[in-house]
Design a protein around this motif. Structure first.
Motif, PDB file in Angstrom:
ATOM      1  N   PHE A 356       0.867  -1.344  -0.012  1.00 46.85           N
ATOM      2  CA  PHE A 356      -0.047  -0.096   0.190  1.00 46.85           C
ATOM      3  C   PHE A 356       0.768   1.112  -0.007  1.00 46.85           C
ATOM      4  O   PHE A 356       0.646   2.305  -0.587  1.00 46.85           O
ATOM      5  CB  PHE A 356      -0.898   0.181   1.353  1.00 46.85           C
ATOM      6  N   PHE A 357       1.640   1.479   1.023  1.00 44.66           N
ATOM      7  CA  PHE A 357       2.508   2.382   0.838  1.00 44.66           C
ATOM      8  C   PHE A 357       3.578   2.732  -0.324  1.00 44.66           C
ATOM      9  O   PHE A 357       3.781   3.705  -0.813  1.00 44.66           O
ATOM     10  CB  PHE A 357       3.722   2.371   2.080  1.00 44.66           C
ATOM     11  N   LEU A 358       4.016   1.385  -0.735  1.00 45.20           N
ATOM     12  CA  LEU A 358       4.589   1.544  -2.312  1.00 45.20           C
ATOM     13  C   LEU A 358       3.714   2.013  -3.192  1.00 45.20           C
ATOM     14  O   LEU A 358       4.093   2.633  -4.098  1.00 45.20           O
ATOM     15  CB  LEU A 358       5.271   0.249  -2.618  1.00 45.20           C
ATOM     16  N   LEU A 359       2.608   1.417  -3.235  1.00 43.00           N
ATOM     17  CA  LEU A 359       1.601   2.057  -4.314  1.00 43.00           C
ATOM     18  C   LEU A 359       1.604   3.706  -4.200  1.00 43.00           C
ATOM     19  O   LEU A 359       1.509   4.407  -5.193  1.00 43.00           O
ATOM     20  CB  LEU A 359       0.239   1.705  -3.979  1.00 43.00           C
ATOM     21  N   VAL A 360       1.148   4.244  -2.820  1.00 47.46           N
ATOM     22  CA  VAL A 360       1.124   5.654  -2.619  1.00 47.46           C
ATOM     23  C   VAL A 360       2.152   6.260  -3.173  1.00 47.46           C
ATOM     24  O   VAL A 360       2.061   7.351  -3.886  1.00 47.46           O
ATOM     25  CB  VAL A 360       0.800   5.822  -1.154  1.00 47.46           C
ATOM     26  N   CYS A 361       3.405   5.986  -2.730  1.00 48.21           N
ATOM     27  CA  CYS A 361       4.446   6.441  -3.206  1.00 48.21           C
ATOM     28  C   CYS A 361       4.937   6.504  -4.850  1.00 48.21           C
ATOM     29  O   CYS A 361       5.314   7.309  -5.313  1.00 48.21           O
ATOM     30  CB  CYS A 361       5.717   6.054  -2.444  1.00 48.21           C
ATOM     31  N   GLY A 362       4.649   5.239  -5.217  1.00 42.73           N
ATOM     32  CA  GLY A 362       4.840   5.192  -6.771  1.00 42.73           C
ATOM     33  C   GLY A 362       3.786   6.055  -7.343  1.00 42.73           C
ATOM     34  O   GLY A 362       4.145   6.565  -8.692  1.00 42.73           O
ATOM     35  N   LEU A 363       2.491   6.168  -7.164  1.00 39.44           N
ATOM     36  CA  LEU A 363       1.427   7.168  -7.644  1.00 39.44           C
ATOM     37  C   LEU A 363       1.956   8.421  -7.743  1.00 39.44           C
ATOM     38  O   LEU A 363       2.007   8.971  -8.503  1.00 39.44           O
ATOM     39  CB  LEU A 363       0.360   6.981  -7.129  1.00 39.44           C
ATOM     40  N   PHE A 364       2.571   8.869  -6.419  1.00 42.35           N
ATOM     41  CA  PHE A 364       3.262  10.372  -6.367  1.00 42.35           C
ATOM     42  C   PHE A 364       4.344  10.368  -7.141  1.00 42.35           C
ATOM     43  O   PHE A 364       4.535  11.601  -7.768  1.00 42.35           O
ATOM     44  CB  PHE A 364       3.469  10.342  -4.716  1.00 42.35           C
ATOM     45  N   SER A 365       5.117   9.326  -7.489  1.00 44.61           N
ATOM     46  CA  SER A 365       6.428   9.459  -8.345  1.00 44.61           C
ATOM     47  C   SER A 365       5.945   9.716  -9.734  1.00 44.61           C
ATOM     48  O   SER A 365       6.530  10.506 -10.379  1.00 44.61           O
ATOM     49  CB  SER A 365       7.115   8.010  -8.016  1.00 44.61           C
ATOM     50  N   LEU A 366       4.830   8.744 -10.156  1.00 42.28           N
ATOM     51  CA  LEU A 366       4.290   9.235 -11.598  1.00 42.28           C
ATOM     52  C   LEU A 366       3.761  10.390 -11.751  1.00 42.28           C
ATOM     53  O   LEU A 366       3.968  11.085 -12.986  1.00 42.28           O
ATOM     54  CB  LEU A 366       3.362   7.998 -11.738  1.00 42.28           C
ATOM     55  N   PHE A 367       3.044  11.053 -10.704  1.00 41.98           N
ATOM     56  CA  PHE A 367       2.661  12.203 -10.756  1.00 41.98           C
ATOM     57  C   PHE A 367       3.892  13.519 -10.866  1.00 41.98           C
ATOM     58  O   PHE A 367       3.478  14.277 -11.647  1.00 41.98           O
ATOM     59  CB  PHE A 367       1.845  12.840  -9.358  1.00 41.98           C
ATOM     60  N   LEU A 368       4.761  13.192 -10.319  1.00 42.70           N
ATOM     61  CA  LEU A 368       5.997  14.107 -10.366  1.00 42.70           C
ATOM     62  C   LEU A 368       6.616  13.951 -11.737  1.00 42.70           C
ATOM     63  O   LEU A 368       6.946  15.039 -12.499  1.00 42.70           O
ATOM     64  CB  LEU A 368       7.057  13.867  -9.414  1.00 42.70           C
ATOM     65  N   ILE A 369       6.538  12.545 -12.300  1.00 45.16           N
ATOM     66  CA  ILE A 369       7.092  12.263 -13.644  1.00 45.16           C
ATOM     67  C   ILE A 369       6.294  13.259 -14.700  1.00 45.16           C
ATOM     68  O   ILE A 369       6.844  13.509 -15.664  1.00 45.16           O
ATOM     69  CB  ILE A 369       7.412  10.907 -14.029  1.00 45.16           C
ATOM     70  N   SER A 370       5.086  13.167 -14.385  1.00 44.38           N
ATOM     71  CA  SER A 370       4.151  13.817 -15.545  1.00 44.38           C
ATOM     72  C   SER A 370       4.475  15.438 -15.785  1.00 44.38           C
ATOM     73  O   SER A 370       4.120  15.913 -16.612  1.00 44.38           O
ATOM     74  CB  SER A 370       2.720  13.770 -14.950  1.00 44.38           C
ATOM     75  N   GLY A 371       5.098  16.099 -14.857  1.00 45.20           N
ATOM     76  CA  GLY A 371       5.391  17.291 -14.873  1.00 45.20           C
ATOM     77  C   GLY A 371       4.448  18.423 -14.446  1.00 45.20           C
ATOM     78  O   GLY A 371       4.849  19.510 -14.338  1.00 45.20           O
ATOM     79  N   ARG A 372       3.394  17.924 -13.867  1.00 47.28           N
ATOM     80  CA  ARG A 372       2.395  18.862 -13.602  1.00 47.28           C
ATOM     81  C   ARG A 372       2.492  19.150 -12.069  1.00 47.28           C
ATOM     82  O   ARG A 372       1.639  18.745 -11.308  1.00 47.28           O
ATOM     83  CB  ARG A 372       0.960  18.293 -13.903  1.00 47.28           C
ATOM     84  N   THR A 373       3.409  19.806 -11.788  1.00 45.98           N
ATOM     85  CA  THR A 373       3.770  19.941 -10.210  1.00 45.98           C
ATOM     86  C   THR A 373       3.985  21.552 -10.078  1.00 45.98           C
ATOM     87  O   THR A 373       5.159  21.832  -9.344  1.00 45.98           O
ATOM     88  CB  THR A 373       4.734  19.217  -9.682  1.00 45.98           C
ATOM     89  N   PRO A 374       3.226  22.482 -10.360  1.00 44.50           N
ATOM     90  CA  PRO A 374       3.708  23.778 -10.060  1.00 44.50           C
ATOM     91  C   PRO A 374       3.758  24.332  -8.808  1.00 44.50           C
ATOM     92  O   PRO A 374       4.788  25.170  -8.337  1.00 44.50           O
ATOM     93  CB  PRO A 374       2.855  24.845 -10.816  1.00 44.50           C
TER      94      PRO A 374
END
Length: 639
Positions: A356-374
């Motif tokens: 579960f924690f790996l999933l949460v961290c993985g999702l956040f990692s993908l979110f950062l990779i997407s570049g939409r983090t102003p």
């Protein structure tokens, strides 16, 4: 056609408007940069413009006019996948206000597989490539730009990104003497992040040693898989940090292809480990199918990713394959967590918590990779790094895995202990059954021998005695002394043989049988003598078993003691008493002349034999005078 003058007027007006608009744009977004004012380095992102285009669509005669887009802030952290496939044209204007020829170096960002430099000819407005070594990038990632005294040049840098999601466009002009320190400063920006990565890599290295030790000691194949998973993931993390922002051929290969390969191989091995660790095929068939499907999809994705990377220029599709593969991992993780919640097995629950924690961290990692983090703009660089959160998820997952491993080991120890106890009981039962079988065989053999002695030897000895008596009756007064000896020997032999037969019969292996046999023998032994014999027996005899060997030694010891009373005591009465509590105590008391303990030679070896017999059955033997006259013999045995 009807108003040619009107048409000419409209065209002229539009051309004037376009020229005015073009001139205004250039004034706003292209500033002249005086390189003499740059001390060490200067970021020119706000003083340069760019254009992305398919190389086949570029018309060089209009290229310098087309480049007019400002460099947005998001390009500092990530370049979108669609731009990776295209050539990037970066335009800027430099001026040398000094009277000397000067060189300045351009660092456009990272990572680029191709870098070329062009200068705009003021006369033709054409962009002409700067020939020779000038302007070409080496592995340091810099482009050298020469400027003559008081020269102003409009320059265009043609850039081609490597196939990676970690590219950036953030142009910086660097003085020649400051290039090394500039690279060092770039690498130092990730110093905290790299230190964290090295710590995590060290943890994974320790897990490799631990897993190999467990595999060596226990032969558990799942830990061989886990060591492989830790190796490939640790290698990926290490290379990410060790080669951080290093513009080398290997780093380009790693960032564009090899890091995803290591991640795929590590995840594939981890899924194999998970299957073995939880024994999914036997315990969780549905989860086993999910894990196998994930492994199959990883193989397909890796093959497709390799093909797209080496044989096509379709980075958008290649990036989609990578993103889809990671999405499949996330879906598999969600299924695993949901299944664990439904099954409610302690082992799966702890593993699911880590997932579960790996999933949460993985999702956040993908979110950062997407570049939409102003909103992460002003945060420390380590908190803006997608790899940091993936590493954090790996560490948390490792903690819960170790908890699950400890519980599994404890359960395995309990199960092994139970199995050991069960095997021990089974072996003891088998040994007991074996001993019982041997004992039963011995008993059967004893019964057979006693029966044979009674039937064969008994009848023969009885016949000898009978014939000797017949001879004695026929010879009357002329009877030979040898005939009397034969008759007495036969009679004594019959008594001894009866004793042996009684000892060997298994049905006589009881305390009651022993006491009864001693009583009968004693009364018969003193029947035709001057000694009066009495036997005292408790009213209730316990049902205790006594082996034939013990019965034999006790009886022969009592028999020898009675024989000594008859021969040496000169008694008129003898009493045999049985006392039973935790021990069997047999006392033989007579009213004779007593015994001189200093002179026992006339008893020969009889007393010595009695003592040896009693001690051989773990008993004790005492003899002494009783109340000033007579003798008392005591036997005490554990029953």
């Amino acid at each position: 056609m009807k108003h040619p003058r009107l048409q000419m007027l409209v065209k002229s007006s539009l051309l004037i408007i376009l020229l005015l608009g073009y001139t205004g744009i250039q004034a706003q977004i292209t500033d002249t940069i005086d390189i003499t004012r740059i001390k060490l380095s200067e970021n020119i992102r706000l003083k340069a413009v760019w254009l992305s285009s398919d190389p086949s669509a570029v018309k060089w005669e209009s290229l310098s006019r087309s480049i007019n887009q400002p460099i947005v802030d998001s390009f500092i952290d990530k370049i979108t996948a669609s731009l990776v496939e295209k050539d990037i044209y970066l335009k800027f204007v430099l001026h040398n206000s000094s009277g000397n020829s000067l060189d300045i170096y351009l660092w456009p960002g990272y990572y680029f597989q191709e870098m070329k430099l062009f200068a705009v000819n003021p006369a033709t407005n054409f962009a002409e490539e700067i020939s020779g070594e000038t302007g070409k990038s080496d592995l340091s990632g810099f482009q050298r730009i020469p400027l003559q005294p008081h020269q102003t040049r409009t320059l265009i840098s043609k850039l081609r990104f490597i196939k990676s999601s970690v590219n950036s466009l953030n142009p910086v002009l660097v003085q020649r003497h400051a290039t090394s320190s500039f690279l060092t400063d770039l690498q130092n920006e990730g110093k905290v992040k790299n230190a964290i990565t090295y710590v995590i890599t060290g943890v994974l290295l320790m897990m490799i040693f631990y897993s190999m030790a467990v595999f060596t000691l226990n032969g558990s194949k799942e830990f061989l898989y886990y060591s492989g998973y830790a190796f490939f993931m640790g290698l990926m993390f290490f290379l990410k940090s060790f080669r951080f922002i290093t513009p080398s051929a290997f780093n380009h290969f790693f960032e564009s292809y090899f890091d995803f390969v290591l991640q795929c191989i590590g995840t594939f091995i981890y899924l194999a480990f998970m299957r073995k660790f939880i024994e999914a095929r036997k315990n969780f068939p549905f989860l086993y199918k999910v894990l196998v499907i994930q492994q199959l999809l990883i193989v397909i994705s890796l093959a497709l990713f390799t093909y797209l990377n080496f044989f096509t220029g379709e980075y958008v599709l290649q990036s989609a394959v990578e993103t889809s593969t990671k999405a499949v991992w996330l879906v598999g993780t969600v299924i695993f967590i949901a299944y664990a919640i439904n099954v409610r097995t302690y082992l799966l629950n702890y593993l699911a918590a880590g997932q579960f924690f790996l999933l949460v961290c993985g999702l956040f990692s993908l979110f950062l990779i997407s570049g939409r983090t102003p909103f992460f703009k002003n945060y420390p660089s380590v908190l803006k790094d997608s790899l940091f959160y993936f590493e954090l998820g790996i560490v948390i997952e490792l903690v819960f895995f170790l908890i699950a491993l400890a519980l599994k080991n404890r359960k395995d120890i309990v199960m092994k202990t139970k199995d050991g106890e069960r095997l021990k009981l089974k072996n003891e039962r088998q040994e007991l059954e074996k001993q019982l079988a041997v004992f039963s065989a011995k008993q059967d053999e004893r019964n057979r021998i006693s029966a044979d002695m009674h039937d064969e030897l008994g009848s023969g000895v009885t016949a000898i005695r009978l014939m000797s008596e017949i001879v004695k009756s026929k010879m009357k007064e002329n009877t030979l002394p040898e005939i009397h000896r034969i008759s007495n020997a036969a009679n004594d032999l019959i008594n001894k043989m009866n004793t042996i037969i009684w000892t060997m019969k298994s049905e006589n292996d009881s305390l009651q049988s022993l006491i009864t046999y001693i009583r009968i023998y004693a009364l018969e032994f003193f029947d035709n003598t001057s000694i009066d014999c009495s036997v005292n027996i408790p009213p209730v005899l316990p049902n205790l078993e006594i082996s034939g060997e013990k019965r034999r030694n006790i009886f022969l010891s009592v028999k020898e003691s009675l024989n000594n009373v008859l021969k040496h005591s000169k008694a008129g009465k003898v009493t045999i008493t049985f006392l039973i509590d935790e021990h069997l105590i047999i006392t033989i008391t007579d009213d004779g002349v007593g015994i001189d303990l200093e002179k026992l030679r006339h008893f020969g070896s009889g007393l010595t034999n009695i003592k040896k017999r009693i001690e051989s059955v773990e008993g004790s033997y005492r003899i002494g005078n009783h109340n000033g006259s007579g003798t008392q013999t005591t036997f005490e045995l554990v029953i």
